[in-house]
Design a protein around this motif. Sequence first.
Motif, mmCIF file in Angstrom:
data_model
loop_
_atom_site.group_PDB
_atom_site.id
_atom_site.type_symbol
_atom_site.label_atom_id
_atom_site.label_comp_id
_atom_site.label_asym_id
_atom_site.label_seq_id
_atom_site.Cartn_x
_atom_site.Cartn_y
_atom_site.Cartn_z
ATOM 1 N N GLY A 151 0.803 -1.215 0.000
ATOM 2 C CA GLY A 151 0.000 0.000 0.000
ATOM 3 C C GLY A 151 0.836 1.265 0.000
ATOM 4 O O GLY A 151 2.068 1.231 -0.080
ATOM 5 N N PHE A 152 0.151 2.404 0.144
ATOM 6 C CA PHE A 152 0.814 3.705 0.129
ATOM 7 C C PHE A 152 1.756 3.819 1.324
ATOM 8 O O PHE A 152 1.386 3.520 2.468
ATOM 9 N N GLY A 153 2.976 4.273 1.069
ATOM 10 C CA GLY A 153 3.945 4.487 2.124
ATOM 11 C C GLY A 153 4.628 3.226 2.618
ATOM 12 O O GLY A 153 5.503 3.298 3.483
ATOM 13 N N PHE A 182 8.326 4.280 -3.750
ATOM 14 C CA PHE A 182 8.346 3.617 -2.448
ATOM 15 C C PHE A 182 9.508 2.623 -2.357
ATOM 16 O O PHE A 182 10.036 2.164 -3.366
ATOM 17 N N TYR A 207 5.288 6.855 -12.169
ATOM 18 C CA TYR A 207 4.483 6.956 -10.952
ATOM 19 C C TYR A 207 2.989 6.793 -11.216
ATOM 20 O O TYR A 207 2.177 6.962 -10.311
ATOM 21 N N SER A 234 -4.404 -2.374 0.779
ATOM 22 C CA SER A 234 -4.784 -0.968 0.742
ATOM 23 C C SER A 234 -4.749 -0.439 -0.698
ATOM 24 O O SER A 234 -5.451 -0.950 -1.565
ATOM 25 N N ALA A 235 -3.891 0.562 -0.993
ATOM 26 C CA ALA A 235 -3.811 1.099 -2.355
ATOM 27 C C ALA A 235 -3.272 0.073 -3.337
ATOM 28 O O ALA A 235 -3.522 0.170 -4.544
ATOM 29 N N LEU A 386 7.640 11.265 -4.145
ATOM 30 C CA LEU A 386 6.307 11.283 -3.540
ATOM 31 C C LEU A 386 5.433 12.388 -4.132
ATOM 32 O O LEU A 386 4.231 12.207 -4.321
ATOM 33 N N TYR A 389 4.367 11.124 -7.491
ATOM 34 C CA TYR A 389 3.339 10.096 -7.313
ATOM 35 C C TYR A 389 1.973 10.738 -7.055
ATOM 36 O O TYR A 389 0.953 10.326 -7.618
ATOM 37 N N THR A 390 1.944 11.762 -6.199
ATOM 38 C CA THR A 390 0.703 12.476 -5.902
ATOM 39 C C THR A 390 0.167 13.155 -7.150
ATOM 40 O O THR A 390 -1.044 13.111 -7.434
ATOM 41 N N MET A 393 -1.463 10.638 -9.452
ATOM 42 C CA MET A 393 -2.792 10.212 -9.009
ATOM 43 C C MET A 393 -3.853 11.232 -9.385
ATOM 44 O O MET A 393 -4.959 10.878 -9.792
#
Length: 486
Positions: A151-153, A182, A207, A234-235, A386, A389-390, A393
């Motif tokens: 998942g995320f993180g 990640f 990403y 999760s993600a 990161l 990646y954001t 999304m």
Amino acid sequence: MMRVRVFSGELRFLTPPPTLYLSHGCKNSTLSYTHKHPSSLISPNYATHNKRFVVSASSAPSLSGSGAEYSEQLVDVGANKKKKGIAGIDQGELVDPKLLADLDSCFCEFNGVHIHHKICDAESQTQSMFQSQTVSHQIKKLGYPMILLHGFGASVFSWKQVMKPLAEVAGSKVLAFDRPAFGLTSRVNLSKHPSSETEDTKPLNAYSMAFSVLATLHFIKLLNAEKVILMGHSAGSLVAVNTYFEAPERVAALILVAPAIFAPLTTPKTVKENQSRHDSQMKEDSSIRRNPILRLYKVMSKITKYIAEAITQMMKWTIDILNSLYRKLLSAILRSSLAIMLVRMAIHKFGTAAVRNAWYDPKQVSEHVLSGYTRPLRTKDWDRALVEYTAAMLLDEDYKTKTPLSKRLHEISCPVLIVTGDTDRLVPSWNAERLSRVIPGASFNVIKQCGHLPHEEKVEEFISIVENFVRSLVSDSNEQCLQQAV
């Protein structure tokens, strides 16, 4: 005698400098330093916590005295300075991800990205506390490898406790890899791509969701498998489901752990209902043909509809222009230095707190777990990755043009297992339960007194649930074989 001056934690020798011995531990990738000098070093009586102090010749002890005790105090002054960083990680010594790899780490290049992954083979494991001879014999007939999607993180570290047991359960290889942004997978600087590149020649955004899906399919080929079981947390569940829709023939089953997939409030209408609506429409058309007033009304309705569509199209063009400007502005903001600074601040303030909050009992989170999650913060460009990646999304056009995932869940035809904790504070268990009702035939299990990370917090119970699910796959496979034989 030797005069020593220390400014801001730095040691300056007026005599020839001491010899520096460097030892590099390969196993845990740590560095240890040892200062040695032909004579004894200075007495600890002069050690201080002030950032600036001076030791002169008049106050310094004889080099032949008992001054060797004092070197550690000086080293500690520098160490205290280095402790400042993000989530306890010094940001002045960032390194290439490969330098942080474990002995069982592997790297492969895919589309210019060096992807960190680990593989665990059932054949290399002699015993397992989760293995019974009968189940093992049955499951090995199935022999589908597993691919684990974090998942995320998180990273491969998140699967550390379950990879070996899952290899025994699956009777085959289990592979986990770090998605871009990640873990120890290399960070790609998208700003280095030439601006002259067109949309057709522009490399795939590392990403983006599309890249993660293609990377998953790449690992299926790497395992030389016809089909695999995809397990997403999760993600990572989003990646697993999108991979299924990209190549359903390569996915034997889906296991979604605390899935961060929004479950629709209503179940999609069935084909039978659509057929019933079609029949009623046919009857309505028949009645219109027999009534001239209704025919005139229908013609006027069509004209009104065309005018409304024309106005709507004009508004759409205006919205598209505004949306394009908005996206460019958002992209510029997300990729600015301000965004990077905000990411660093957020990780520093909430990073370790989020890990603790993911557990049912935050007090049970050990320093070993925290260090496993913060370890990637030692890699170069982790903050920029990161941010990218954001941005991917929020600005991912490829997957936004497709039918929303929530409207396609009912199309999943492979076996699905959904596992969640009853005290998940990040993705509520009621969403997972609703998801199990939308996906046809999905199995649903709730682990008591468990948070967002069942595979880390309740290892034995989690493996037991997965084992029962895989056993059902074996039974179904055996039944199909018998039917084909008959």
